[in-house]
Design a protein around this motif. Structure first.
Motif, short mmCIF file in Angstrom:
data_model
loop_
_atom_site.label_atom_id
_atom_site.label_comp_id
_atom_site.label_asym_id
_atom_site.label_seq_id
_atom_site.Cartn_x
_atom_site.Cartn_y
_atom_site.Cartn_z
N LYS A 40 -3.83 2.76 14.67
CA LYS A 40 -4.05 3.95 15.50
C LYS A 40 -3.87 5.22 14.69
O LYS A 40 -4.70 6.13 14.74
N GLN A 41 -2.81 5.29 13.90
CA GLN A 41 -2.54 6.48 13.10
C GLN A 41 -3.61 6.71 12.03
O GLN A 41 -3.96 7.83 11.73
N ALA A 42 -4.11 5.60 11.45
CA ALA A 42 -5.07 5.70 10.36
C ALA A 42 -6.52 5.74 10.85
O ALA A 42 -7.43 5.95 10.05
N GLY A 43 -6.73 5.53 12.15
CA GLY A 43 -8.09 5.53 12.69
C GLY A 43 -8.89 4.32 12.26
O GLY A 43 -10.09 4.40 12.03
N ILE A 44 -8.20 3.18 12.15
CA ILE A 44 -8.83 1.93 11.73
C ILE A 44 -8.61 0.90 12.83
O ILE A 44 -7.56 0.87 13.46
N ASN A 45 -9.58 0.03 13.03
CA ASN A 45 -9.47 -1.02 14.03
C ASN A 45 -8.29 -1.93 13.70
O ASN A 45 -8.14 -2.36 12.55
N PRO A 46 -7.44 -2.26 14.70
CA PRO A 46 -6.29 -3.13 14.45
C PRO A 46 -6.68 -4.49 13.85
O PRO A 46 -5.94 -5.03 13.02
N LYS A 47 -7.81 -5.03 14.25
CA LYS A 47 -8.26 -6.30 13.69
C LYS A 47 -8.51 -6.15 12.18
O LYS A 47 -8.22 -7.05 11.40
N ARG A 48 -9.04 -5.00 11.79
CA ARG A 48 -9.31 -4.74 10.37
C ARG A 48 -8.00 -4.71 9.58
O ARG A 48 -7.92 -5.22 8.47
N ILE A 49 -6.96 -4.10 10.15
CA ILE A 49 -5.65 -4.05 9.49
C ILE A 49 -5.16 -5.48 9.24
O ILE A 49 -4.70 -5.81 8.15
N SER A 50 -5.28 -6.33 10.25
CA SER A 50 -4.87 -7.72 10.12
C SER A 50 -5.65 -8.42 9.01
O SER A 50 -5.07 -9.12 8.18
N GLN A 51 -6.95 -8.22 8.98
CA GLN A 51 -7.80 -8.83 7.96
C GLN A 51 -7.44 -8.32 6.56
O GLN A 51 -7.43 -9.07 5.59
N LEU A 52 -7.15 -7.03 6.46
CA LEU A 52 -6.77 -6.45 5.16
C LEU A 52 -5.46 -7.04 4.67
O LEU A 52 -5.31 -7.37 3.50
N GLU A 53 -4.48 -7.15 5.57
CA GLU A 53 -3.16 -7.62 5.19
C GLU A 53 -3.13 -9.09 4.81
O GLU A 53 -2.21 -9.54 4.14
N THR A 54 -4.12 -9.84 5.24
CA THR A 54 -4.17 -11.26 4.88
C THR A 54 -5.13 -11.51 3.73
O THR A 54 -5.30 -12.65 3.29
N GLY A 55 -5.79 -10.47 3.27
CA GLY A 55 -6.71 -10.61 2.16
C GLY A 55 -8.07 -11.18 2.53
O GLY A 55 -8.83 -11.58 1.66
N LEU A 56 -8.37 -11.22 3.83
CA LEU A 56 -9.66 -11.76 4.27
C LEU A 56 -10.82 -10.83 3.94
O LEU A 56 -11.94 -11.29 3.76
N VAL A 57 -10.54 -9.53 3.89
CA VAL A 57 -11.57 -8.54 3.55
C VAL A 57 -11.00 -7.65 2.46
O VAL A 57 -9.80 -7.51 2.31
#
Length: 81
Positions: free
Chosen positions: A24-41
């Motif tokens: 929310k703070q960064a203006g990024i989709n929460p699903k994207r944050i999850s994918q980034l943190e797991t190295g999927l994207v």
């Protein structure tokens, strides 16, 4: 050496910040944050800046300060070269 996405996840979890809050703070989709943190994207430089500055409220440098000091000790340059 940890990957940037792993360091970001560790940083967030240690501070008790949710992925939803960061997104929310960064203006990024929460699903994207999850994918980034797991190295999927792949994490882009722009996303990294937004997550650090807007999501965490910190400078991106904090994720590299310890890494830089470790590398400096391990890669000493021979002044006679």
């Amino acid at each position: 050496m940890k990957k940037v996405y792993q360091m970001m996840r560790d940083y967030r979890e240690k501070r008790g910040i949710t992925q939803t809050h960061v997104a929310k703070q960064a203006g990024i989709n929460p699903k994207r944050i999850s994918q980034l943190e797991t190295g999927l994207v792949r994490l882009t430089a722009d996303e990294f800046l937004h997550i650090c500055l807007d999501g965490f409220g910190v400078t991106p440098q904090i994720f590299f300060d310890d890494q830089l000091s470790e590398n400096e000790n391990n890669t000493a340059i021979d002044p006679t070269d």
